[in-house]
Design an enzyme around this catalytic site. Structure first.
Site, PDB file in Angstrom:
ATOM      1  N   HIS A  82      83.081  59.796  26.080  1.00 37.46           N
ATOM      2  CA  HIS A  82      82.810  59.792  27.514  1.00 37.46           C
ATOM      3  C   HIS A  82      83.550  58.625  28.150  1.00 37.46           C
ATOM      4  O   HIS A  82      83.593  57.536  27.607  1.00 37.46           O
ATOM      5  CB  HIS A  82      81.309  59.654  27.767  1.00 37.46           C
ATOM      6  CG  HIS A  82      80.924  60.158  29.119  1.00 37.46           C
ATOM      7  ND1 HIS A  82      80.471  61.448  29.330  1.00 37.46           N
ATOM      8  CD2 HIS A  82      80.938  59.568  30.328  1.00 37.46           C
ATOM      9  CE1 HIS A  82      80.229  61.615  30.613  1.00 37.46           C
ATOM     10  NE2 HIS A  82      80.500  60.495  31.252  1.00 37.46           N
ATOM     11  N   ASP A 161      70.122  63.555  35.936  1.00 37.09           N
ATOM     12  CA  ASP A 161      71.472  63.024  36.137  1.00 37.09           C
ATOM     13  C   ASP A 161      72.307  63.978  36.978  1.00 37.09           C
ATOM     14  O   ASP A 161      73.087  63.541  37.823  1.00 37.09           O
ATOM     15  CB  ASP A 161      72.178  62.756  34.799  1.00 37.09           C
ATOM     16  CG  ASP A 161      73.588  62.245  35.050  1.00 37.09           C
ATOM     17  OD1 ASP A 161      73.709  61.200  35.725  1.00 37.09           O
ATOM     18  OD2 ASP A 161      74.559  62.905  34.656  1.00 37.09           O
ATOM     19  N   ARG A 168      74.940  60.245  44.225  1.00 36.24           N
ATOM     20  CA  ARG A 168      75.642  58.943  44.213  1.00 36.24           C
ATOM     21  C   ARG A 168      77.065  59.091  44.716  1.00 36.24           C
ATOM     22  O   ARG A 168      77.603  58.204  45.382  1.00 36.24           O
ATOM     23  CB  ARG A 168      75.654  58.366  42.789  1.00 36.24           C
ATOM     24  CG  ARG A 168      74.295  57.832  42.355  1.00 36.24           C
ATOM     25  CD  ARG A 168      74.254  57.597  40.852  1.00 36.24           C
ATOM     26  NE  ARG A 168      75.333  56.734  40.414  1.00 36.24           N
ATOM     27  CZ  ARG A 168      75.987  56.886  39.259  1.00 36.24           C
ATOM     28  NH1 ARG A 168      75.669  57.831  38.417  1.00 36.24           N
ATOM     29  NH2 ARG A 168      76.954  56.061  38.943  1.00 36.24           N
ATOM     30  N   SER A 183      73.388  57.234  33.460  1.00 30.05           N
ATOM     31  CA  SER A 183      73.985  58.544  33.688  1.00 30.05           C
ATOM     32  C   SER A 183      74.704  59.015  32.423  1.00 30.05           C
ATOM     33  O   SER A 183      74.494  60.134  31.938  1.00 30.05           O
ATOM     34  CB  SER A 183      74.968  58.447  34.867  1.00 30.05           C
ATOM     35  OG  SER A 183      75.836  59.538  34.899  1.00 30.05           O
ATOM     36  N   LYS A 187      73.015  61.758  29.341  1.00 31.73           N
ATOM     37  CA  LYS A 187      73.704  63.019  29.037  1.00 31.73           C
ATOM     38  C   LYS A 187      74.026  63.104  27.548  1.00 31.73           C
ATOM     39  O   LYS A 187      73.891  64.142  26.936  1.00 31.73           O
ATOM     40  CB  LYS A 187      75.022  63.090  29.812  1.00 31.73           C
ATOM     41  CG  LYS A 187      74.849  63.506  31.243  1.00 31.73           C
ATOM     42  CD  LYS A 187      76.188  63.795  31.879  1.00 31.73           C
ATOM     43  CE  LYS A 187      76.942  62.532  32.184  1.00 31.73           C
ATOM     44  NZ  LYS A 187      77.167  62.289  33.587  1.00 31.73           N
TER      45      LYS A 187
HETATM   46  N1  URA Z   1      80.509  58.959  34.306  1.00 31.88           N
HETATM   47  C1  URA Z   1      79.241  59.443  34.344  1.00 31.88           C
HETATM   48  O1  URA Z   1      78.914  60.402  33.664  1.00 31.88           O
HETATM   49  N2  URA Z   1      78.376  58.852  35.152  1.00 31.88           N
HETATM   50  C2  URA Z   1      78.674  57.807  35.909  1.00 31.88           C
HETATM   51  O2  URA Z   1      77.836  57.329  36.609  1.00 31.88           O
HETATM   52  C3  URA Z   1      79.992  57.298  35.873  1.00 31.88           C
HETATM   53  C4  URA Z   1      80.897  57.900  35.058  1.00 31.88           C
END
Ligand code: URA
Length: 434
Positions: A82, A161, A168, A183, A187
């Site tokens: 990620h 999220d 956001r 966040s 996930k």
């Molecule tokens: N990637 C994400 O999944 N969430 C964030 O808040 C920022 C980058």
């Protein structure tokens, strides 16, 4: 408990209890707490921060806001990557197929554009027919049968999220360390990831502007992973200038395809090899990072990674002729190559300006859920440290609106800075946190 009291407590800089955090997240997920209350709360978190304990509780509450995926039985251990979000960051499009070509199964749930940073799902949707809304059953089946999945977060995985992320994006509350950490990690936990590489971007084109902030984000995410018995390696990577050359959805897909076929910009290719190498190491497909990177490079040279990308597109209903002939991908009406107004060494290409201009051209969203234009964006032709002659192509704009094109030309020209003296190229990485 009343939502307003929790907002006020955070506004006043106090630490929220686990019960308050759970109440707020459960309420927002169910709809009992409104978007405007969640916006106010997110802004209070952005302004006042959270303790590690609060961030961890927030992550766990968000992960528990829906179902969680158990991948045991489908994979030996679930690998994931990620990025914290950057400009021109199309890394997943290249890294996932590389890892898959090296024999590991990898299923990833990605996001959409956030603020000035692009989103993997938006990019992949440049390919007509490509589905990014696989159900949980489809995700598991494809992971088992194809070994490679790239889809959006299903509505039932970390739904808190899903809602907060979109909120956001349009309320100026993206670049808050606790919100980013929770966040991402909620996930990853909900999606069953057991070993993960976190690409933590730092610089003007990242949500973390300096190395201290980026290290703090990396540390808390690695700490959260340990708390739930998962393994995470965070790489700190430079995001002061765009990654690669292309910024904008279809333009980035083209660049990713080029890279998968053994070409692509040098910095982007090296970045992908580093991320893929770390994933291969975590996946025990190599004994050292060096050997892992060599395997990754071979997967690009042999076209195996490209072939895996094709299989991915086919498996998710995409028209693979767009991968085989990227010229068919959405293309803008106005394409203008802008020459360098002067000679010198490039000392600055402001990634944030490039990202925001790309959003203004239509590549990102200014309102929650708004449609985007896959064709538009910017291709920079140089990197910091390059010597550029006057009149040489500096960048190319892809626009579908003349006024926006004029505005973008001005803004991207101003985003470039020159020096008469030699300038050192920027480093790609600043180390890692384990
Ligand atoms: N990637 C994400 O999944 N969430 C964030 O808040 C920022 C980058």
């Amino acid at each position: 408990m009343r939502p307003v009291d929790i907002i006020i407590k955070k506004r006043d800089g106090l630490e929220l209890s686990p019960a308050e955090i759970r109440f707020f997240i459960e309420g927002y997920t169910s709809g009992a707490i409104t978007d405007y209350q969640a916006s106010a709360w997110a802004m209070a978190v952005l302004l006042n921060g959270m303790t590690d304990r609060e961030t961890t509780e927030l992550t766990l509450a968000m992960a528990a806001s829906g179902e969680t995926l158990d991948l045991t039985g489908v994979v030996d251990f679930a690998l994931d990557k990620h990025s914290t979000g950057g400009v021109g960051d199309k890394t997943t499009l290249v890294v996932e197929p590389i890892v898959s070509a090296c024999g590991l199964r990898v299923g990833k749930m990605s996001g959409r554009g956030l603020g000035f940073s692009g989103g993997t799902l938006d990019k992949m949707e440049s390919i007509p027919g490509f589905r990014t809304n696989l159900s949980k059953e489809e995700f598991l089946l494809q992971l088992k049968e194809v070994g490679l999945v790239l889809t959006g977060q299903t509505d039932d995985l970390a739904p808190a999220d899903g809602k907060l992320y979109a909120l956001r994006d349009v309320t100026g509350t993206v670049d808050a360390l606790p919100l980013i950490a929770s966040s991402i990690m909620s996930k990853k936990i909900a999606a069953g990831a057991q070993r993960m590489v976190l690409d933590v971007k730092v610089g003007v084109g990242a949500f973390m502007k300096n190395l201290d902030q980026a290290r703090a984000l990396a540390r808390i995410m690695v700490k959260i992973a340990k708390r739930v018995n998962r393994k995470a390696v965070a790489l700190l990577s430079n995001m002061n200038q765009p990654l690669g050359n292309a910024v904008g959805n279809a333009l980035e897909v083209k660049e990713a395809i080029d890279t998968l076929q053994g070409g692509g910009p040098k910095d982007f290719r090296e970045h992908c090899l580093q991320v893929a190498g770390n994933l291969l190491l975590l996946g025990e497909a190599a004994g050292t990072l060096r050997a892992a990177k060599q395997r990754a490079a071979a997967a690009l040279e042999d076209n195996f990674a490209f072939e895996r990308f094709r299989q991915l597109v086919i498996a998710q209903g995409g028209d693979v002729s767009y991968v085989d002939e990227p010229a068919k991908l959405p293309s803008a009406q106005f394409i203008e190559e802008v020459p360098s107004p002067r000679a010198g060494y490039l000392k600055w290409i402001d990634a944030k300006e490039v990202g925001e201009t790309s959003v203004e051209l239509g590549a990102g969203r200014l309102k929650k859920g708004a449609p985007i234009d896959h064709a538009v964006g910017i291709v920079v032709h140089h990197k910091v440290g390059d010597k550029v002659e006057k009149g040489e192509p500096l960048f190319t704009l892809h626009a579908n609106d003349k006024t926006k094109l004029t505005f973008a030309r001005k803004r991207i020209l101003a985003a470039h800075k020159w020096s008469p003296k030699k300038v050192k190229p920027l480093p790609l990485f600043y180390g890692s946190v384990k």
